[in-house]
Enzyme design. Sequence first.
Site, PDB file in Angstrom:
ATOM      1  N   TRP A  11      40.325  36.729  68.635  1.00  0.00           N
ATOM      2  CA  TRP A  11      40.217  35.263  68.484  1.00  0.00           C
ATOM      3  C   TRP A  11      39.473  34.875  67.217  1.00  0.00           C
ATOM      4  O   TRP A  11      39.454  33.720  66.847  1.00  0.00           O
ATOM      5  CB  TRP A  11      39.507  34.655  69.701  1.00  0.00           C
ATOM      6  CG  TRP A  11      40.329  34.638  70.953  1.00  0.00           C
ATOM      7  CD1 TRP A  11      41.601  35.136  71.123  1.00  0.00           C
ATOM      8  CD2 TRP A  11      39.951  34.088  72.225  1.00  0.00           C
ATOM      9  NE1 TRP A  11      42.024  34.929  72.408  1.00  0.00           N
ATOM     10  CE2 TRP A  11      41.036  34.291  73.109  1.00  0.00           C
ATOM     11  CE3 TRP A  11      38.802  33.457  72.706  1.00  0.00           C
ATOM     12  CZ2 TRP A  11      41.003  33.869  74.440  1.00  0.00           C
ATOM     13  CZ3 TRP A  11      38.759  33.043  74.033  1.00  0.00           C
ATOM     14  CH2 TRP A  11      39.853  33.247  74.881  1.00  0.00           C
ATOM     15  N   LYS A  12      38.820  35.820  66.596  1.00  0.00           N
ATOM     16  CA  LYS A  12      37.976  35.527  65.423  1.00  0.00           C
ATOM     17  C   LYS A  12      36.988  34.409  65.794  1.00  0.00           C
ATOM     18  O   LYS A  12      36.593  34.321  66.945  1.00  0.00           O
ATOM     19  CB  LYS A  12      38.820  35.154  64.204  1.00  0.00           C
ATOM     20  CG  LYS A  12      39.971  36.115  63.968  1.00  0.00           C
ATOM     21  CD  LYS A  12      40.617  35.896  62.650  1.00  0.00           C
ATOM     22  CE  LYS A  12      41.872  36.748  62.571  1.00  0.00           C
ATOM     23  NZ  LYS A  12      42.373  36.898  61.234  1.00  0.00           N
ATOM     24  N   HIS A  99      37.040  45.385  60.875  1.00  0.00           N
ATOM     25  CA  HIS A  99      38.101  44.417  60.551  1.00  0.00           C
ATOM     26  C   HIS A  99      38.001  44.071  59.059  1.00  0.00           C
ATOM     27  O   HIS A  99      36.914  44.019  58.505  1.00  0.00           O
ATOM     28  CB  HIS A  99      37.943  43.159  61.420  1.00  0.00           C
ATOM     29  CG  HIS A  99      39.125  42.245  61.326  1.00  0.00           C
ATOM     30  ND1 HIS A  99      39.289  41.362  60.276  1.00  0.00           N
ATOM     31  CD2 HIS A  99      40.220  42.092  62.120  1.00  0.00           C
ATOM     32  CE1 HIS A  99      40.436  40.706  60.449  1.00  0.00           C
ATOM     33  NE2 HIS A  99      41.019  41.132  61.563  1.00  0.00           N
ATOM     34  N   GLU A 101      38.139  41.396  57.535  1.00  0.00           N
ATOM     35  CA  GLU A 101      37.277  40.249  57.206  1.00  0.00           C
ATOM     36  C   GLU A 101      35.815  40.683  57.145  1.00  0.00           C
ATOM     37  O   GLU A 101      35.032  40.182  56.354  1.00  0.00           O
ATOM     38  CB  GLU A 101      37.493  39.123  58.237  1.00  0.00           C
ATOM     39  CG  GLU A 101      38.837  38.445  58.004  1.00  0.00           C
ATOM     40  CD  GLU A 101      39.477  37.853  59.245  1.00  0.00           C
ATOM     41  OE1 GLU A 101      38.795  37.684  60.269  1.00  0.00           O
ATOM     42  OE2 GLU A 101      40.693  37.575  59.187  1.00  0.00           O
ATOM     43  N   GLU A 171      46.136  47.365  59.787  1.00  0.00           N
ATOM     44  CA  GLU A 171      46.331  45.954  59.450  1.00  0.00           C
ATOM     45  C   GLU A 171      46.389  45.797  57.934  1.00  0.00           C
ATOM     46  O   GLU A 171      45.336  45.755  57.283  1.00  0.00           O
ATOM     47  CB  GLU A 171      45.166  45.118  59.985  1.00  0.00           C
ATOM     48  CG  GLU A 171      44.993  45.177  61.484  1.00  0.00           C
ATOM     49  CD  GLU A 171      44.297  43.928  61.993  1.00  0.00           C
ATOM     50  OE1 GLU A 171      44.934  43.209  62.766  1.00  0.00           O
ATOM     51  OE2 GLU A 171      43.148  43.677  61.601  1.00  0.00           O
ATOM     52  N   GLY A 177      47.014  36.840  58.896  1.00  0.00           N
ATOM     53  CA  GLY A 177      46.901  35.377  58.858  1.00  0.00           C
ATOM     54  C   GLY A 177      47.760  34.724  57.787  1.00  0.00           C
ATOM     55  O   GLY A 177      47.583  33.556  57.462  1.00  0.00           O
ATOM     56  N   SER A 216      50.074  39.111  61.386  1.00  0.00           N
ATOM     57  CA  SER A 216      51.092  38.082  61.653  1.00  0.00           C
ATOM     58  C   SER A 216      52.117  38.504  62.700  1.00  0.00           C
ATOM     59  O   SER A 216      53.306  38.176  62.594  1.00  0.00           O
ATOM     60  CB  SER A 216      51.781  37.651  60.348  1.00  0.00           C
ATOM     61  OG  SER A 216      50.827  37.099  59.464  1.00  0.00           O
ATOM     62  N   GLY A 237      45.982  38.141  65.935  1.00  0.00           N
ATOM     63  CA  GLY A 237      45.039  37.074  65.583  1.00  0.00           C
ATOM     64  C   GLY A 237      45.572  35.730  66.031  1.00  0.00           C
ATOM     65  O   GLY A 237      45.476  35.348  67.200  1.00  0.00           O
ATOM     66  N   GLY A 238      46.175  35.001  65.089  1.00  0.00           N
ATOM     67  CA  GLY A 238      46.618  33.633  65.344  1.00  0.00           C
ATOM     68  C   GLY A 238      47.413  33.450  66.634  1.00  0.00           C
ATOM     69  O   GLY A 238      47.148  32.525  67.417  1.00  0.00           O
TER      70      GLY A 238
HETATM   71  C1  PEP Z   1      43.779  39.909  62.765  1.00  0.00           C
HETATM   72  O1  PEP Z   1      42.939  39.106  62.434  1.00  0.00           O
HETATM   73  O2  PEP Z   1      43.415  41.027  63.172  1.00  0.00           O
HETATM   74  C2  PEP Z   1      45.184  39.542  62.670  1.00  0.00           C
HETATM   75  C3  PEP Z   1      46.081  40.478  62.791  1.00  0.00           C
HETATM   76  O3  PEP Z   1      45.457  38.225  62.463  1.00  0.00           O
HETATM   77  P1  PEP Z   1      46.923  37.526  62.464  1.00  0.00           P
HETATM   78  O4  PEP Z   1      47.660  38.040  63.671  1.00  0.00           O
HETATM   79  O5  PEP Z   1      46.651  36.075  62.521  1.00  0.00           O
HETATM   80  O6  PEP Z   1      47.591  37.953  61.192  1.00  0.00           O
END
Ligand code: PEP
Length: 256
Positions: A11-12, A99, A101, A171, A177, A216, A237-238
């Site tokens: 969920w970040k 991660h 980020e 990732e 994202g 994504s 994520g999203g």
């Molecule tokens: C993530 O933050 O680990 C991620 C994969 O985000 P998203 O699915 O939004 O690309």
Amino acid sequence: MARRAIVAANWKMNGDLTLVNTMVTGLTNVELQDNVSVVICPSTPYLSSLVTKVKAEQLNTAICIGAQNVSEHESGAYTGEISTKMLRDLSVEFAIIGHSERRSYYKETSTQVAHKVNAALNAGLTPILCIGESEAERATEQTETVLASQLQPVIDEVGIEKFIDVVIAYEPVWAIGTGKTASSEMAQETHQFIRQFLAQANENVAAKVPLLYGGSVNASNCEELFAQADIDGGLIGGASLQVEQFKIICSAAKGK
Ligand code: PEP
């Protein structure tokens, strides 16, 4: 030999108590295939209520809770940090570690990531170890070198045998994202590289480590991605903030 599939929600710094409630209610009737676990990783303030609600609803035991980060230190003067023991006290079972980020905004190095994976394993938490290359690194054909440089310090610190309890999330940073997903062929090729890299150290362990794809993933592309031989689910994520879409992604995962 069965390899577990995992769909993890990151969920970040999003979500609230309403999402906690909606997600738990939504997961009461989620349809999961054999050998699949779902891990919800909310922001720290919501861990406790999520655990309480999951228990109260008596959700499928395949539904687990994870943190988005953990300290490499056991305890002490580390203001703002959260220890493995604190997470275990809350019945948290997984922790996302490294991660992109955290690597880019908080300057976490692969050495620090290795310490965190070690701390998590020692406490009985399952690390979801994130690795991935940037767009420039992919464009200059450095993907494999980058992934190896992110994996090797962890192997050196914890030992390859302990990877039996590790989940790896590949990732590509350029896909997180952005709406730009790696093609299923590209993702499979990279997952195969990761598995072969682990196999050089221990073939048996490499065959059992769940390798998740993240970047994504959504309800439309999950099926094709999860059908690939070395893709064992996803880190989402999203799309994990939208309960109905997330449930479709969970239902598409299958143990191999
Ligand atoms: C993530 O933050 O680990 C991620 C994969 O985000 P998203 O699915 O939004 O690309």
